[in-house]
Design an enzyme around this catalytic site. Structure first.
Site, PDB file in Angstrom:
ATOM      1  N   ARG A  74      -3.645   6.908   1.047  1.00 10.46           N
ATOM      2  CA  ARG A  74      -3.653   8.263   1.620  1.00 10.46           C
ATOM      3  C   ARG A  74      -3.352   8.241   3.113  1.00 10.46           C
ATOM      4  NH1 ARG A  74      -8.112   8.258  -2.296  1.00 10.46           N
ATOM      5  NH2 ARG A  74      -9.095   6.895  -0.754  1.00 10.46           N
ATOM      6  N   ILE A  75      -4.058   7.377   3.855  1.00  8.52           N
ATOM      7  CA  ILE A  75      -3.856   7.362   5.314  1.00  8.52           C
ATOM      8  C   ILE A  75      -2.517   6.692   5.648  1.00  8.52           C
ATOM      9  CG2 ILE A  75      -4.793   6.573   7.520  1.00  8.52           C
ATOM     10  CD1 ILE A  75      -7.605   6.701   6.188  1.00  8.52           C
ATOM     11  N   THR A 121      -5.740  -1.079   4.686  1.00  4.96           N
ATOM     12  CA  THR A 121      -6.353  -1.275   3.365  1.00  4.96           C
ATOM     13  C   THR A 121      -7.859  -1.045   3.456  1.00  4.96           C
ATOM     14  OG1 THR A 121      -6.861  -3.578   3.796  1.00  4.96           O
ATOM     15  CG2 THR A 121      -4.724  -3.128   2.787  1.00  4.96           C
ATOM     16  N   SER A 168     -11.692   8.928  12.745  1.00  5.06           N
ATOM     17  CA  SER A 168     -11.874  10.287  12.206  1.00  5.06           C
ATOM     18  C   SER A 168     -12.687  11.171  13.141  1.00  5.06           C
ATOM     19  CB  SER A 168     -12.582  10.205  10.852  1.00  5.06           C
ATOM     20  OG  SER A 168     -13.884   9.659  11.034  1.00  5.06           O
ATOM     21  N   HIS A 220     -14.221   2.631  17.040  1.00  8.88           N
ATOM     22  CA  HIS A 220     -14.197   3.142  15.662  1.00  8.88           C
ATOM     23  C   HIS A 220     -14.245   4.681  15.645  1.00  8.88           C
ATOM     24  CE1 HIS A 220     -15.280   2.070  11.240  1.00  8.88           C
ATOM     25  NE2 HIS A 220     -14.628   3.223  11.303  1.00  8.88           N
ATOM     26  N   ILE A 221     -13.176   5.273  16.197  1.00 13.27           N
ATOM     27  CA  ILE A 221     -13.140   6.744  16.305  1.00 13.27           C
ATOM     28  C   ILE A 221     -12.021   7.361  15.468  1.00 13.27           C
ATOM     29  CG2 ILE A 221     -14.218   7.006  18.578  1.00 13.27           C
ATOM     30  CD1 ILE A 221     -11.068   7.313  19.473  1.00 13.27           C
ATOM     31  N   SER A 231      -8.486  -0.284   9.927  1.00 17.94           N
ATOM     32  CA  SER A 231      -9.099  -0.278   8.586  1.00 17.94           C
ATOM     33  C   SER A 231     -10.574  -0.645   8.691  1.00 17.94           C
ATOM     34  CB  SER A 231      -8.337  -1.224   7.654  1.00 17.94           C
ATOM     35  OG  SER A 231      -8.364  -2.556   8.151  1.00 17.94           O
ATOM     36  N   ARG A 232     -10.856  -1.919   8.658  1.00 17.36           N
ATOM     37  CA  ARG A 232     -12.184  -2.456   8.936  1.00 17.36           C
ATOM     38  C   ARG A 232     -11.960  -3.772   9.660  1.00 17.36           C
ATOM     39  NH1 ARG A 232     -13.734   1.907   8.082  1.00 17.36           N
ATOM     40  NH2 ARG A 232     -15.236   2.649   6.534  1.00 17.36           N
ATOM     41  N   ASP A 282      -9.143  -0.247  16.444  1.00 22.52           N
ATOM     42  CA  ASP A 282     -10.212   0.763  16.357  1.00 22.52           C
ATOM     43  C   ASP A 282     -11.449   0.162  15.708  1.00 22.52           C
ATOM     44  OD1 ASP A 282     -11.305   3.385  16.614  1.00 22.52           O
ATOM     45  OD2 ASP A 282     -10.884   3.785  14.497  1.00 22.52           O
ATOM     46  N   GLU A 316     -19.720  -4.277  15.050  1.00 20.60           N
ATOM     47  CA  GLU A 316     -19.634  -2.997  15.770  1.00 20.60           C
ATOM     48  C   GLU A 316     -21.033  -2.516  16.119  1.00 20.60           C
ATOM     49  OE1 GLU A 316     -17.237  -0.360  13.366  1.00 20.60           O
ATOM     50  OE2 GLU A 316     -15.466  -1.590  13.642  1.00 20.60           O
TER      51      GLU A 316
HETATM   52  N1  LIG Z   1     -10.834   3.587  11.635  1.00 24.59           N
HETATM   53  C1  LIG Z   1     -11.406   4.579  10.996  1.00 24.59           C
HETATM   54  O1  LIG Z   1     -12.136   5.380  11.577  1.00 24.59           O
HETATM   55  C2  LIG Z   1     -11.137   4.777   9.547  1.00 24.59           C
HETATM   56  C3  LIG Z   1     -10.882   3.712   8.722  1.00 24.59           C
HETATM   57  N2  LIG Z   1     -10.635   3.924   7.398  1.00 24.59           N
HETATM   58  C4  LIG Z   1     -10.362   2.779   6.535  1.00 24.59           C
HETATM   59  O2  LIG Z   1      -9.114   2.979   5.901  1.00 24.59           O
HETATM   60  C5  LIG Z   1      -9.200   2.594   4.559  1.00 24.59           C
HETATM   61  C6  LIG Z   1      -8.095   3.225   3.733  1.00 24.59           C
HETATM   62  O3  LIG Z   1      -8.351   4.579   3.508  1.00 24.59           O
HETATM   63  P1  LIG Z   1      -7.417   5.426   2.492  1.00 24.59           P
HETATM   64  O4  LIG Z   1      -6.011   5.393   2.939  1.00 24.59           O
HETATM   65  O5  LIG Z   1      -8.067   6.732   2.306  1.00 24.59           O
HETATM   66  O6  LIG Z   1      -7.573   4.553   1.172  1.00 24.59           O
HETATM   67  P2  LIG Z   1      -6.581   4.474  -0.080  1.00 24.59           P
HETATM   68  O7  LIG Z   1      -7.383   3.885  -1.170  1.00 24.59           O
HETATM   69  O8  LIG Z   1      -5.908   5.784  -0.292  1.00 24.59           O
HETATM   70  O9  LIG Z   1      -5.472   3.443   0.401  1.00 24.59           O
HETATM   71  C7  LIG Z   1      -5.665   2.083   0.487  1.00 24.59           C
HETATM   72  C8  LIG Z   1      -4.382   1.366   0.071  1.00 24.59           C
HETATM   73  O10 LIG Z   1      -4.605  -0.045   0.246  1.00 24.59           O
HETATM   74  C9  LIG Z   1      -4.021  -0.706  -0.861  1.00 24.59           C
HETATM   75  N3  LIG Z   1      -4.667  -2.000  -1.083  1.00 24.59           N
HETATM   76  C10 LIG Z   1      -5.889  -2.250  -1.575  1.00 24.59           C
HETATM   77  N4  LIG Z   1      -6.101  -3.572  -1.689  1.00 24.59           N
HETATM   78  C11 LIG Z   1      -4.971  -4.168  -1.240  1.00 24.59           C
HETATM   79  C12 LIG Z   1      -4.567  -5.507  -1.102  1.00 24.59           C
HETATM   80  N5  LIG Z   1      -5.365  -6.510  -1.474  1.00 24.59           N
HETATM   81  N6  LIG Z   1      -3.333  -5.761  -0.603  1.00 24.59           N
HETATM   82  C13 LIG Z   1      -2.510  -4.751  -0.252  1.00 24.59           C
HETATM   83  N7  LIG Z   1      -2.850  -3.457  -0.361  1.00 24.59           N
HETATM   84  C14 LIG Z   1      -4.057  -3.167  -0.848  1.00 24.59           C
HETATM   85  C15 LIG Z   1      -4.233   0.231  -2.036  1.00 24.59           C
HETATM   86  O11 LIG Z   1      -3.305  -0.040  -3.053  1.00 24.59           O
HETATM   87  C16 LIG Z   1      -4.013   1.588  -1.397  1.00 24.59           C
HETATM   88  O12 LIG Z   1      -2.671   1.972  -1.498  1.00 24.59           O
HETATM   89  C17 LIG Z   1     -10.625   2.975   4.176  1.00 24.59           C
HETATM   90  O13 LIG Z   1     -11.084   2.258   3.071  1.00 24.59           O
HETATM   91  C18 LIG Z   1     -11.399   2.654   5.427  1.00 24.59           C
HETATM   92  O14 LIG Z   1     -11.881   1.328   5.392  1.00 24.59           O
HETATM   93  C19 LIG Z   1     -10.627   5.171   6.872  1.00 24.59           C
HETATM   94  C20 LIG Z   1     -10.901   6.253   7.658  1.00 24.59           C
HETATM   95  C21 LIG Z   1     -11.202   6.154   9.055  1.00 24.59           C
HETATM   96  O1  LIG Z   2     -14.176   7.215   6.785  1.00 23.84           O
HETATM   97  C1  LIG Z   2     -14.199   6.022   7.140  1.00 23.84           C
HETATM   98  O2  LIG Z   2     -14.046   5.084   6.349  1.00 23.84           O
HETATM   99  C2  LIG Z   2     -14.446   5.699   8.537  1.00 23.84           C
HETATM  100  O3  LIG Z   2     -14.281   4.599   8.954  1.00 23.84           O
HETATM  101  C3  LIG Z   2     -14.890   6.745   9.456  1.00 23.84           C
HETATM  102  O4  LIG Z   2     -14.148   7.864   9.340  1.00 23.84           O
END
Ligand SMILES: NC(=O)C1=CN([C@@H]2O[C@H](COP(=O)(O)OP(=O)(O)OC[C@H]3O[C@@H](n4cnc5c(N)ncnc54)[C@H](O)[C@@H]3O)[C@@H](O)[C@H]2O)C=CC1
Ligand SMILES: O=C(O)C(=O)CO
Length: 327
Positions: free
Chosen positions: A156-157, A209, A289, A286-287, A237-238, A262, A267
């Site tokens: 999604r992201i 991821t 969102s 880690h901002i 991501s993380r 980020d 953390e």
């Molecule tokens: N920095 C921040 O504040 C934020 C960080 N995040 C992180 O972003 C991550 C992703 O969020 P979304 O896009 O919503 O998740 P999502 O599930 O829509 O997308 C993740 C993608 O990673 C792929 N993936 C999973 N395992 C994989 C692997 N081993 N190798 C290659 N690709 C792989 C999946 O196929 C999927 O297309 C969250 O799980 C979270 O950890 C999310 C929101 C805010």
């Molecule tokens: O939603 C997440 O996974 C975050 O890291 C904070 O938005």
């Protein structure tokens, strides 16, 4: 006596979200800054059927015999012990979609900031270094437009980042994910490739991821060695998807040009983390969102997920536990 389910909320929520929860549940809120201390959670969770917020692990679950649903107000849920939740029959919910654009905006900001050295050169001007004269070339950065972006984790992201990069900045797009996506290829004129190829060919590399056992240290020394010496590396991501020590080494040895981060292994990251002392690294707390509107949307969705899941309605249940939801 109330027939509403008892729920525990471990961090402060907007008033409107508390009002909504009060209509549907018998709530214990936490209205102080920060999160409810672990000892208080373990004490108060004993009669809760639902919990909103925080780490869910075996210890907590052993204190929560009535727990049915754990809701997190984040999309990432690596703080859920999925095996323990399955063993205790506890469903987990999260908050996809509502934060995609906000996180994608931030990733573009990191790319621009690290590539065009915004934070570094802001300090340069403010510290009076500009006055001392410059040949100009030492201020050069890496073009964003018409460069090649490699997104690792096209979900999604990732898609929201692709939209901005391709249509806003005319970037060429490579991606690596669990599988190729025809609609992504067509919409963005993008190409799916294996990780090694993406790392070799990209000017900007973004890790997006989730953190899972498979993605822990997905990017380490071997992967940094494949990158261009001019590459800009972004992690939103993380922290643990990247081997942080390998990243530090790659930057120290000039194997990559810069980074935008980020997220970190620990953390808040300790102030003596070498990454915090490199001018070519942009660091954020880690901002991804963190805007008022998006955080409000995330809190609303987390509350709705909790109420719906407790009542057998529709909720964003995490993929790995979907089979626990009664039909
Ligand atoms: N920095 C921040 O504040 C934020 C960080 N995040 C992180 O972003 C991550 C992703 O969020 P979304 O896009 O919503 O998740 P999502 O599930 O829509 O997308 C993740 C993608 O990673 C792929 N993936 C999973 N395992 C994989 C692997 N081993 N190798 C290659 N690709 C792989 C999946 O196929 C999927 O297309 C969250 O799980 C979270 O950890 C999310 C929101 C805010
Ligand atoms: O939603 C997440 O996974 C975050 O890291 C904070 O938005």
């Amino acid at each position: 006596m109330s027939t509403k389910p008892k729920i525990l909320v471990t961090h402060k929520l907007p008033e409107t979200v508390q009002d909504y929860l009060n209509l549907h549940a018998d709530c214990t809120f936490w209205n102080e800054e920060g999160s409810m201390p672990r000892s208080v959670i373990l004490e108060k969770v004993s009669d809760a059927e639902g919990i909103l917020g925080g780490t869910i692990d075996e210890e907590l679950l052993s204190f929560a015999p009535r727990l049915r649903v754990a809701s997190t107000s984040s999309v990432g849920y690596n703080h859920f012990d999925l095996d323990a939740m399955r063993a205790h029959g506890v469903i987990g919910t999260h908050t996809p979609y509502v934060l995609d654009s906000t996180v994608a905006d931030l990733v573009l900001a990191l790319m621009l900031s690290a590539g065009r050295r915004i934070a570094e050169l802001d300090a340069y001007v403010k510290q009076g270094k500009w006055q001392k004269g410059t040949s100009g070339t030492e201020l050069f950065g890496v073009d964003v437009h018409h460069s090649t972006l490699g997104i690792i984790g096209m979900g999604r992201i990732g898609e929201a980042i692709a939209q901005r990069a391709v249509f806003g900045f005319d970037m060429n797009l490579l991606y690596h994910s669990r599988s190729p996506k025809k609609e992504i290829d067509e919409r963005f004129n993008a190409r799916f490739c294996e990780l090694d190829e993406l790392l070799r060919e990209s000017d900007y590399i973004v890790v997006m991821t989730p953190l899972t056992p498979e993605t822990k240290h997905l990017i380490g020394e071997e992967q940094f060695n494949l990158m261009k010496s001019s590459a800009i590396f972004i992690n939103a991501s993380r922290g643990a998807t990247v081997d942080e020590q390998a990243l530090i080494k790659a930057l120290q040895q000039g194997k990559i040009r810069g980074a935008g981060l980020d997220v970190f292994d620990i953390e808040p990251t300790p102030v003596d983390n070498p990454l915090l002392h490199m001018p070519n690294v942009v660091t954020l707390p880690h901002i991804g969102s963190a805007t008022a509107r998006t955080r409000n949307d995330m809190a609303e969705l987390a509350a709705k997920n909790l109420v719906e899941a407790l009542n057998g309605g529709r909720a964003y249940v995490v993929q790995e536990l979907k089979d626990l939801v009664p039909n």
